[in-house]
Design a protein around this motif. Structure first.
Motif, short mmCIF file in Angstrom:
data_model
loop_
_atom_site.label_atom_id
_atom_site.label_comp_id
_atom_site.label_asym_id
_atom_site.label_seq_id
_atom_site.Cartn_x
_atom_site.Cartn_y
_atom_site.Cartn_z
N ASP A 1 0.84 -1.18 0.00
CA ASP A 1 0.00 0.00 0.00
C ASP A 1 0.88 1.24 0.00
OD1 ASP A 1 -2.22 -1.60 0.13
OD2 ASP A 1 -2.49 -1.38 2.28
N VAL A 2 0.58 2.18 -0.87
CA VAL A 2 1.32 3.45 -0.90
C VAL A 2 1.18 4.13 0.45
CG1 VAL A 2 1.43 5.72 -1.98
CG2 VAL A 2 1.00 3.70 -3.39
N HIS A 3 2.32 4.64 0.99
CA HIS A 3 2.31 5.18 2.35
C HIS A 3 3.01 6.53 2.38
CE1 HIS A 3 2.57 4.00 6.90
NE2 HIS A 3 1.77 5.03 6.68
N TRP A 4 2.23 7.58 2.43
CA TRP A 4 2.69 8.97 2.51
C TRP A 4 3.63 9.32 1.37
CZ3 TRP A 4 6.34 12.62 5.11
CH2 TRP A 4 5.71 13.80 5.46
N PRO A 5 3.14 9.22 0.13
CA PRO A 5 3.96 9.61 -1.02
C PRO A 5 4.16 11.12 -1.03
CG PRO A 5 1.70 9.30 -1.72
CD PRO A 5 1.75 8.89 -0.27
N ARG A 6 5.32 11.56 -1.54
CA ARG A 6 5.56 13.01 -1.59
C ARG A 6 5.99 13.51 -2.97
NH1 ARG A 6 9.00 14.99 3.41
NH2 ARG A 6 10.23 13.16 2.96
N ASP A 7 5.96 12.65 -3.95
CA ASP A 7 6.22 13.11 -5.30
C ASP A 7 5.64 12.12 -6.30
OD1 ASP A 7 7.23 14.81 -7.31
OD2 ASP A 7 9.02 13.58 -7.53
N ALA A 8 5.11 12.65 -7.40
CA ALA A 8 4.61 11.82 -8.50
C ALA A 8 4.81 12.59 -9.79
CB ALA A 8 3.14 11.45 -8.30
N ASP A 9 5.52 12.00 -10.74
CA ASP A 9 5.80 12.64 -12.02
C ASP A 9 5.24 11.79 -13.16
OD1 ASP A 9 7.22 14.47 -10.54
OD2 ASP A 9 9.19 13.70 -11.11
N ARG A 10 4.49 12.39 -14.06
CA ARG A 10 4.05 11.71 -15.26
C ARG A 10 5.19 11.76 -16.28
NH1 ARG A 10 -1.01 11.03 -16.17
NH2 ARG A 10 -0.86 10.20 -14.06
N LEU A 11 5.64 10.60 -16.73
CA LEU A 11 6.79 10.49 -17.62
C LEU A 11 6.39 10.56 -19.09
CD1 LEU A 11 8.62 7.59 -15.74
CD2 LEU A 11 8.93 10.06 -15.44
N ASP A 12 7.39 10.73 -19.94
CA ASP A 12 7.12 10.82 -21.38
C ASP A 12 6.50 9.54 -21.93
OD1 ASP A 12 8.07 13.37 -21.41
OD2 ASP A 12 9.97 12.90 -22.42
N ASN A 13 6.82 8.39 -21.32
CA ASN A 13 6.29 7.13 -21.81
C ASN A 13 4.87 6.84 -21.31
OD1 ASN A 13 6.67 6.40 -19.15
ND2 ASN A 13 8.29 4.90 -19.54
#
Length: 451
Positions: A311-323
Protein backbone atom coordinates in the motif's frame (compact mmCIF):
# COMPACT_ATOMS: atom_id res chain seq x y z
CA UNK A 1 6.90 -17.78 44.19
CA UNK A 2 3.93 -18.62 42.00
CA UNK A 3 3.51 -14.94 41.15
CA UNK A 4 7.20 -14.65 40.25
CA UNK A 5 6.85 -17.63 37.93
CA UNK A 6 3.84 -15.97 36.38
CA UNK A 7 5.90 -12.84 35.82
CA UNK A 8 8.67 -14.79 34.07
CA UNK A 9 6.08 -16.50 31.89
CA UNK A 10 4.53 -13.16 30.93
CA UNK A 11 7.94 -11.78 29.97
CA UNK A 12 8.65 -14.87 27.88
CA UNK A 13 5.33 -14.78 26.06
CA UNK A 14 5.66 -11.05 25.43
CA UNK A 15 9.15 -11.45 23.99
CA UNK A 16 7.87 -14.28 21.82
CA UNK A 17 5.08 -12.00 20.55
CA UNK A 18 7.58 -9.22 19.80
CA UNK A 19 10.08 -11.45 18.02
CA UNK A 20 7.30 -13.25 16.15
CA UNK A 21 5.72 -9.99 15.01
CA UNK A 22 9.02 -8.71 13.62
CA UNK A 23 10.04 -12.04 12.12
CA UNK A 24 6.75 -12.57 10.29
CA UNK A 25 6.75 -8.97 9.07
CA UNK A 26 10.26 -9.30 7.66
CA UNK A 27 9.60 -12.70 6.10
CA UNK A 28 6.43 -11.64 4.30
CA UNK A 29 7.57 -8.17 3.18
CA UNK A 30 7.41 -7.65 -0.59
CA UNK A 31 10.61 -6.89 -2.47
CA UNK A 32 11.01 -3.16 -3.14
CA UNK A 33 13.63 -3.79 -5.82
CA UNK A 34 12.12 -4.58 -9.22
CA UNK A 35 14.59 -4.14 -12.04
CA UNK A 36 13.57 -2.66 -15.37
CA UNK A 37 14.78 -3.63 -18.83
CA UNK A 38 17.45 -0.95 -18.84
CA UNK A 39 15.44 1.43 -21.01
CA UNK A 40 13.95 3.45 -18.17
CA UNK A 41 17.09 5.54 -17.72
CA UNK A 42 18.69 6.98 -14.61
CA UNK A 43 16.73 8.37 -11.66
CA UNK A 44 17.87 11.28 -9.51
CA UNK A 45 16.71 11.22 -5.87
CA UNK A 46 16.68 13.86 -3.14
CA UNK A 47 16.71 12.33 0.34
CA UNK A 48 15.52 14.27 3.37
CA UNK A 49 17.81 12.29 5.65
CA UNK A 50 18.20 9.47 8.10
CA UNK A 51 18.69 11.07 11.50
CA UNK A 52 16.09 11.92 14.17
CA UNK A 53 13.35 14.09 12.74
CA UNK A 54 14.59 13.10 9.27
CA UNK A 55 17.38 15.63 9.63
CA UNK A 56 21.04 14.74 9.21
CA UNK A 57 22.39 12.35 6.59
CA UNK A 58 20.51 14.00 3.74
CA UNK A 59 21.79 13.17 0.28
CA UNK A 60 21.36 13.56 -3.46
CA UNK A 61 22.10 10.43 -5.45
CA UNK A 62 21.72 8.93 -8.90
CA UNK A 63 20.26 5.44 -9.33
CA UNK A 64 21.48 3.78 -12.53
CA UNK A 65 21.27 0.12 -13.55
CA UNK A 66 19.96 -0.83 -10.11
CA UNK A 67 22.76 0.75 -8.07
CA UNK A 68 23.86 4.17 -6.83
CA UNK A 69 26.17 5.71 -9.44
CA UNK A 70 27.13 8.73 -7.31
CA UNK A 71 26.05 10.47 -4.14
CA UNK A 72 26.57 13.80 -2.36
CA UNK A 73 25.65 14.04 1.32
CA UNK A 74 27.00 17.22 2.90
CA UNK A 75 23.61 18.69 3.95
CA UNK A 76 21.35 17.70 6.81
CA UNK A 77 18.48 17.43 4.31
CA UNK A 78 17.96 17.61 0.58
CA UNK A 79 14.58 17.96 -1.11
CA UNK A 80 13.70 18.80 -4.73
CA UNK A 81 16.37 17.77 -7.26
CA UNK A 82 16.79 18.87 -10.88
CA UNK A 83 19.56 18.12 -13.35
CA UNK A 84 20.49 21.24 -15.30
CA UNK A 85 21.49 21.28 -18.98
CA UNK A 86 25.20 21.48 -18.12
CA UNK A 87 25.02 18.25 -16.08
CA UNK A 88 25.10 19.89 -12.66
CA UNK A 89 22.30 19.23 -10.17
CA UNK A 90 20.18 21.89 -8.46
CA UNK A 91 18.78 20.82 -5.09
CA UNK A 92 16.74 22.45 -2.34
CA UNK A 93 18.45 21.91 1.01
CA UNK A 94 18.57 22.65 4.74
CA UNK A 95 21.69 22.57 6.88
CA UNK A 96 22.61 23.60 10.44
CA UNK A 97 25.85 24.86 11.93
CA UNK A 98 26.45 28.10 10.01
CA UNK A 99 28.76 30.38 11.99
CA UNK A 100 28.02 33.61 10.10
CA UNK A 101 25.31 35.38 8.13
CA UNK A 102 22.65 34.35 10.64
CA UNK A 103 20.75 37.64 10.49
CA UNK A 104 18.28 37.91 13.37
CA UNK A 105 19.20 34.50 14.79
CA UNK A 106 22.06 33.46 17.05
CA UNK A 107 24.92 31.57 15.53
CA UNK A 108 25.42 28.77 14.85
CA UNK A 109 22.19 28.85 12.86
CA UNK A 110 20.28 26.88 10.27
CA UNK A 111 20.04 28.00 6.65
CA UNK A 112 17.97 26.85 3.72
CA UNK A 113 17.92 27.53 0.00
CA UNK A 114 19.42 25.65 -2.91
CA UNK A 115 22.76 24.22 -3.92
CA UNK A 116 24.41 23.46 -7.26
CA UNK A 117 26.20 20.09 -7.20
CA UNK A 118 28.77 18.94 -9.73
CA UNK A 119 28.62 15.13 -9.88
CA UNK A 120 31.77 15.01 -12.04
CA UNK A 121 33.97 17.19 -9.86
CA UNK A 122 37.52 16.08 -9.20
CA UNK A 123 37.51 13.97 -6.08
CA UNK A 124 33.84 13.10 -6.38
CA UNK A 125 30.47 14.92 -6.36
CA UNK A 126 30.69 18.26 -4.55
CA UNK A 127 28.79 21.50 -3.98
CA UNK A 128 30.06 24.26 -6.26
CA UNK A 129 27.71 27.06 -5.14
CA UNK A 130 24.72 27.78 -2.95
CA UNK A 131 22.11 30.42 -2.23
CA UNK A 132 20.99 30.28 1.40
CA UNK A 133 19.23 32.40 4.01
CA UNK A 134 18.85 31.87 7.80
CA UNK A 135 15.71 30.38 9.32
CA UNK A 136 14.34 30.21 12.84
CA UNK A 137 14.42 26.42 13.20
CA UNK A 138 15.62 23.31 11.37
CA UNK A 139 12.08 21.94 11.27
CA UNK A 140 9.31 23.05 8.90
CA UNK A 141 11.20 26.14 7.72
CA UNK A 142 12.95 24.64 4.71
CA UNK A 143 13.03 25.44 1.03
CA UNK A 144 11.54 22.30 -0.46
CA UNK A 145 11.51 23.35 -4.10
CA UNK A 146 13.51 25.46 -6.55
CA UNK A 147 13.08 25.99 -10.31
CA UNK A 148 15.38 27.76 -12.73
CA UNK A 149 13.41 30.05 -15.05
CA UNK A 150 14.20 30.96 -18.64
CA UNK A 151 14.77 34.51 -17.40
CA UNK A 152 17.83 33.32 -15.48
CA UNK A 153 16.02 33.77 -12.15
CA UNK A 154 15.57 31.00 -9.60
CA UNK A 155 12.03 30.42 -8.30
CA UNK A 156 11.81 29.14 -4.70
CA UNK A 157 9.18 28.03 -2.22
CA UNK A 158 9.78 29.35 1.30
CA UNK A 159 8.14 27.82 4.38
CA UNK A 160 9.93 30.21 6.76
CA UNK A 161 8.13 33.30 5.44
CA UNK A 162 5.28 31.43 3.66
CA UNK A 163 5.93 32.88 0.23
CA UNK A 164 7.26 32.08 -3.20
CA UNK A 165 9.95 34.33 -4.65
CA UNK A 166 12.48 34.73 -7.43
CA UNK A 167 16.14 35.56 -7.00
CA UNK A 168 18.94 36.55 -9.35
CA UNK A 169 22.53 37.09 -8.20
CA UNK A 170 21.32 36.72 -4.59
CA UNK A 171 18.86 39.59 -5.02
CA UNK A 172 15.11 38.97 -4.63
CA UNK A 173 13.45 40.16 -7.84
CA UNK A 174 9.80 39.29 -7.08
CA UNK A 175 7.74 37.63 -4.38
CA UNK A 176 4.19 36.61 -3.53
CA UNK A 177 3.30 36.41 0.17
CA UNK A 178 0.61 33.96 1.25
CA UNK A 179 -0.61 36.52 3.81
CA UNK A 180 -2.21 38.35 0.87
CA UNK A 181 -4.60 35.43 0.41
CA UNK A 182 -4.74 33.52 3.72
CA UNK A 183 -5.60 34.71 7.22
CA UNK A 184 -2.08 35.11 8.70
CA UNK A 185 -0.68 34.95 12.25
CA UNK A 186 1.20 37.97 13.62
CA UNK A 187 4.58 36.38 12.82
CA UNK A 188 4.55 33.65 10.17
CA UNK A 189 8.07 32.52 11.13
CA UNK A 190 6.96 31.41 14.59
CA UNK A 191 4.71 28.52 13.51
CA UNK A 192 4.36 25.96 10.74
CA UNK A 193 1.41 27.91 9.37
CA UNK A 194 0.88 26.95 5.71
CA UNK A 195 3.92 24.79 4.88
CA UNK A 196 4.27 25.90 1.26
CA UNK A 197 6.21 22.94 -0.08
CA UNK A 198 6.29 23.23 -3.87
CA UNK A 199 6.30 25.72 -6.72
CA UNK A 200 6.45 24.86 -10.43
CA UNK A 201 6.55 27.15 -13.43
CA UNK A 202 3.59 26.37 -15.68
CA UNK A 203 4.79 29.02 -18.13
CA UNK A 204 6.68 32.32 -17.98
CA UNK A 205 3.98 34.06 -15.92
CA UNK A 206 2.05 31.35 -14.04
CA UNK A 207 3.26 29.26 -11.12
CA UNK A 208 1.65 26.20 -9.48
CA UNK A 209 1.97 26.31 -5.69
CA UNK A 210 1.25 23.60 -3.10
CA UNK A 211 -0.11 24.98 0.19
CA UNK A 212 0.10 21.81 2.23
CA UNK A 213 -1.62 22.80 5.46
CA UNK A 214 -4.63 24.26 3.63
CA UNK A 215 -5.13 21.14 1.43
CA UNK A 216 -4.99 23.44 -1.59
CA UNK A 217 -3.05 24.06 -4.78
CA UNK A 218 -2.90 27.58 -6.17
CA UNK A 219 -2.25 28.86 -9.67
CA UNK A 220 -0.56 32.22 -9.27
CA UNK A 221 -0.03 34.73 -12.03
CA UNK A 222 3.07 36.82 -11.57
CA UNK A 223 2.09 40.38 -10.84
CA UNK A 224 -1.60 39.49 -10.41
CA UNK A 225 -1.84 36.94 -7.60
CA UNK A 226 -4.08 33.87 -7.25
CA UNK A 227 -6.09 33.10 -10.39
CA UNK A 228 -7.29 29.59 -9.50
CA UNK A 229 -7.69 27.43 -6.41
CA UNK A 230 -7.68 23.64 -6.68
CA UNK A 231 -9.78 22.25 -3.81
CA UNK A 232 -11.47 25.54 -2.98
CA UNK A 233 -12.92 25.98 0.51
CA UNK A 234 -16.64 25.19 0.26
CA UNK A 235 -17.41 25.11 3.98
CA UNK A 236 -17.61 22.06 6.20
CA UNK A 237 -15.22 20.53 8.70
CA UNK A 238 -11.87 22.37 8.83
CA UNK A 239 -10.29 20.12 11.48
CA UNK A 240 -7.64 18.73 9.10
CA UNK A 241 -6.22 22.26 8.73
CA UNK A 242 -6.45 23.43 12.35
CA UNK A 243 -4.30 21.05 14.39
CA UNK A 244 -0.61 21.15 15.33
CA UNK A 245 -0.06 24.89 14.97
CA UNK A 246 -1.36 25.11 11.41
CA UNK A 247 -4.18 27.40 10.27
CA UNK A 248 -6.24 29.33 12.77
CA UNK A 249 -9.03 31.88 12.69
CA UNK A 250 -6.62 34.76 13.29
CA UNK A 251 -9.04 37.48 12.20
CA UNK A 252 -11.96 36.07 14.18
CA UNK A 253 -14.42 35.83 11.30
CA UNK A 254 -15.33 32.23 12.16
CA UNK A 255 -13.72 30.60 9.12
CA UNK A 256 -10.39 29.52 7.67
CA UNK A 257 -9.53 28.79 4.04
CA UNK A 258 -9.28 24.97 4.11
CA UNK A 259 -9.88 22.52 1.26
CA UNK A 260 -11.78 19.23 1.49
CA UNK A 261 -9.37 16.58 2.90
CA UNK A 262 -11.20 13.85 1.00
CA UNK A 263 -9.96 15.39 -2.24
CA UNK A 264 -6.51 16.50 -1.06
CA UNK A 265 -4.99 16.06 2.38
CA UNK A 266 -1.59 17.67 3.05
CA UNK A 267 -0.35 17.09 -0.48
CA UNK A 268 3.11 17.47 -2.03
CA UNK A 269 4.63 18.20 -5.44
CA UNK A 270 1.69 18.73 -7.82
CA UNK A 271 2.53 18.49 -11.54
CA UNK A 272 0.63 20.58 -14.08
CA UNK A 273 -0.49 18.20 -16.84
CA UNK A 274 -2.30 20.85 -18.84
CA UNK A 275 -5.35 23.08 -18.63
CA UNK A 276 -7.74 21.45 -16.16
CA UNK A 277 -5.49 18.56 -15.05
CA UNK A 278 -2.89 18.05 -12.29
CA UNK A 279 -1.10 15.03 -10.85
CA UNK A 280 -0.60 15.13 -7.07
CA UNK A 281 1.10 13.12 -4.34
CA UNK A 282 -1.91 13.16 -1.97
CA UNK A 283 0.22 12.39 1.06
CA UNK A 284 -2.14 12.08 4.03
CA UNK A 285 -4.63 10.14 1.88
CA UNK A 286 -1.82 7.66 1.06
CA UNK A 287 -2.36 7.84 -2.67
CA UNK A 288 -1.36 9.45 -5.93
CA UNK A 289 -4.26 11.19 -7.66
CA UNK A 290 -4.81 12.85 -11.02
CA UNK A 291 -7.43 15.59 -10.74
CA UNK A 292 -9.44 17.03 -13.61
CA UNK A 293 -11.57 20.15 -13.59
CA UNK A 294 -15.16 19.26 -14.45
CA UNK A 295 -17.85 21.95 -14.53
CA UNK A 296 -15.78 24.18 -12.29
CA UNK A 297 -14.98 21.48 -9.71
CA UNK A 298 -11.90 19.31 -9.42
CA UNK A 299 -12.51 15.56 -9.29
CA UNK A 300 -10.27 12.44 -9.31
CA UNK A 301 -9.73 10.98 -12.79
CA UNK A 302 -7.11 8.40 -11.78
CA UNK A 303 -5.80 7.16 -8.43
CA UNK A 304 -3.03 4.85 -7.27
CA UNK A 305 -3.19 3.45 -3.73
CA UNK A 306 -1.18 0.22 -4.04
CA UNK A 307 1.81 -0.92 -6.08
CA UNK A 308 4.11 -3.93 -6.01
CA UNK A 309 2.23 -5.66 -3.20
CA UNK A 310 2.56 -2.65 -0.89
CA UNK A 311 0.00 0.00 0.00
CA UNK A 312 1.32 3.45 -0.90
CA UNK A 313 2.31 5.18 2.35
CA UNK A 314 2.69 8.97 2.51
CA UNK A 315 3.96 9.61 -1.02
CA UNK A 316 5.56 13.01 -1.59
CA UNK A 317 6.22 13.11 -5.30
CA UNK A 318 4.61 11.82 -8.50
CA UNK A 319 5.80 12.64 -12.02
CA UNK A 320 4.05 11.71 -15.26
CA UNK A 321 6.79 10.49 -17.62
CA UNK A 322 7.12 10.82 -21.38
CA UNK A 323 6.29 7.13 -21.81
CA UNK A 324 2.93 7.60 -20.04
CA UNK A 325 4.04 5.90 -16.83
CA UNK A 326 4.17 7.56 -13.40
CA UNK A 327 7.26 7.85 -11.20
CA UNK A 328 6.34 7.83 -7.49
CA UNK A 329 8.37 8.71 -4.39
CA UNK A 330 6.75 6.55 -1.69
CA UNK A 331 8.30 8.16 1.39
CA UNK A 332 7.31 5.95 4.33
CA UNK A 333 7.81 2.77 2.30
CA UNK A 334 11.32 4.10 1.56
CA UNK A 335 11.13 3.41 -2.15
CA UNK A 336 10.86 5.00 -5.58
CA UNK A 337 8.93 3.16 -8.28
CA UNK A 338 7.47 3.51 -11.77
CA UNK A 339 4.01 2.22 -12.71
CA UNK A 340 1.98 1.94 -15.88
CA UNK A 341 -1.53 3.48 -16.00
CA UNK A 342 -3.07 0.22 -14.75
CA UNK A 343 -0.73 0.05 -11.73
CA UNK A 344 1.83 -2.45 -13.01
CA UNK A 345 5.24 -1.84 -11.44
CA UNK A 346 7.92 -1.81 -14.12
CA UNK A 347 10.78 -0.51 -11.97
CA UNK A 348 11.32 -0.02 -8.25
CA UNK A 349 14.18 0.60 -5.84
CA UNK A 350 14.54 0.81 -2.08
CA UNK A 351 16.42 3.73 -0.54
CA UNK A 352 19.83 3.53 1.20
CA UNK A 353 19.71 2.37 4.82
CA UNK A 354 21.71 5.36 6.10
CA UNK A 355 19.62 7.99 4.26
CA UNK A 356 16.29 6.22 3.87
CA UNK A 357 13.71 9.03 3.73
CA UNK A 358 13.18 10.07 0.08
CA UNK A 359 11.53 13.38 -0.72
CA UNK A 360 11.56 13.70 -4.51
CA UNK A 361 12.75 11.83 -7.58
CA UNK A 362 13.37 12.86 -11.17
CA UNK A 363 13.75 10.61 -14.18
CA UNK A 364 16.59 11.63 -16.48
CA UNK A 365 16.93 13.15 -18.96
CA UNK A 366 13.33 14.37 -19.14
CA UNK A 367 12.75 15.64 -15.60
CA UNK A 368 9.35 16.85 -14.42
CA UNK A 369 7.54 18.64 -17.23
CA UNK A 370 4.48 20.83 -17.34
CA UNK A 371 1.98 19.58 -19.91
CA UNK A 372 2.69 15.88 -19.50
CA UNK A 373 0.29 13.15 -20.64
CA UNK A 374 -3.11 12.96 -18.97
CA UNK A 375 -5.23 9.90 -18.22
CA UNK A 376 -8.92 9.76 -18.92
CA UNK A 377 -8.83 12.04 -21.96
CA UNK A 378 -9.18 11.43 -25.66
CA UNK A 379 -5.41 11.49 -26.03
CA UNK A 380 -4.69 9.55 -22.85
CA UNK A 381 -4.24 5.85 -22.28
CA UNK A 382 -6.88 3.50 -21.00
CA UNK A 383 -5.81 3.70 -17.38
CA UNK A 384 -8.41 6.23 -16.27
CA UNK A 385 -10.12 5.58 -12.96
CA UNK A 386 -8.50 3.57 -10.18
CA UNK A 387 -5.27 1.83 -11.11
CA UNK A 388 -5.41 -1.92 -10.70
CA UNK A 389 -2.35 -3.93 -9.76
CA UNK A 390 -1.43 -6.24 -12.59
CA UNK A 391 1.96 -7.11 -11.11
CA UNK A 392 2.42 -7.24 -7.34
CA UNK A 393 6.01 -8.44 -7.02
CA UNK A 394 6.90 -11.00 -4.39
CA UNK A 395 5.54 -11.42 -0.89
CA UNK A 396 2.07 -10.94 0.50
CA UNK A 397 2.44 -8.26 3.16
CA UNK A 398 1.22 -4.72 2.68
CA UNK A 399 2.31 -2.19 5.27
CA UNK A 400 1.29 -4.08 8.38
CA UNK A 401 -2.42 -3.25 8.16
CA UNK A 402 -3.94 0.18 8.66
CA UNK A 403 -5.43 0.77 12.10
CA UNK A 404 -7.31 4.06 12.57
CA UNK A 405 -5.66 6.30 15.15
CA UNK A 406 -2.22 4.74 14.86
CA UNK A 407 -1.09 6.28 11.57
CA UNK A 408 0.01 9.53 13.21
CA UNK A 409 1.79 7.59 15.96
CA UNK A 410 3.63 5.56 13.34
CA UNK A 411 4.81 8.71 11.56
CA UNK A 412 6.15 9.94 14.91
CA UNK A 413 7.98 6.68 15.52
CA UNK A 414 9.52 6.83 12.05
CA UNK A 415 10.60 10.43 12.68
CA UNK A 416 12.49 9.37 15.81
CA UNK A 417 13.83 6.16 14.30
CA UNK A 418 14.05 6.44 10.49
CA UNK A 419 15.87 3.10 10.34
CA UNK A 420 12.65 1.19 11.14
CA UNK A 421 11.90 -1.17 8.19
CA UNK A 422 9.47 0.02 5.54
CA UNK A 423 7.12 -2.89 6.23
CA UNK A 424 6.69 -1.94 9.91
CA UNK A 425 3.10 -0.69 9.93
CA UNK A 426 0.29 0.13 12.31
CA UNK A 427 -0.44 -3.52 13.20
CA UNK A 428 3.24 -4.16 13.95
CA UNK A 429 3.32 -1.04 16.11
CA UNK A 430 0.24 -2.13 18.07
CA UNK A 431 1.53 -5.66 18.65
CA UNK A 432 4.99 -4.39 19.59
CA UNK A 433 3.43 -2.01 22.10
CA UNK A 434 1.42 -4.86 23.65
CA UNK A 435 4.59 -6.97 23.84
CA UNK A 436 6.62 -4.20 25.47
CA UNK A 437 3.87 -3.56 28.04
CA UNK A 438 3.80 -7.30 28.74
CA UNK A 439 7.56 -7.41 29.27
CA UNK A 440 7.37 -4.42 31.61
CA UNK A 441 4.45 -5.84 33.61
CA UNK A 442 6.04 -9.28 33.87
CA UNK A 443 9.37 -7.82 34.94
CA UNK A 444 7.73 -5.75 37.68
CA UNK A 445 5.79 -8.82 38.87
CA UNK A 446 8.97 -10.89 38.98
CA UNK A 447 10.98 -8.15 40.72
CA UNK A 448 8.43 -7.74 43.49
CA UNK A 449 8.20 -11.47 44.20
CA UNK A 450 11.78 -12.64 43.57
CA UNK A 451 12.47 -12.97 47.32
Amino acid sequence: MERATRGVALVGLSLLLLVGTLAVGAATAPDRGIGGDGSEGATLVGSQGGGPGWHEKGSVYLVEDGSIAWREGSADSYFDVTMLPDGTVMAGFMHSGYESGCGPYDDPCTKTGFRIIDPDAEGGPSVVSEYAFPVRTAKNSETHDVERLDSGEYLLSDMEHERIFTVRNETVTWQWNASSFYDAPPDVTERDWLHINDVDAVNQTHYLVSVRNANQILLIERGEGVVEVINEDRGGDDSSCLGNGQLSDFDGDGDVRCGNPELLDHQHNPQWLGEGAVLVADSDNDRVVELHREDGRWEPAWTLERAGGIDVHWPRDADRLDNGNTLVTDTLNKRVFEVTPNGTVVWSTGTPSDSPIPYEAERLPEGERAGAQQYGTADGESGAGTATEAATGTGTATDGGRIPGLSLALVGVRAVAPWIPFWFGEAHLALSFVAIVGVAAGSVDWYRQRD
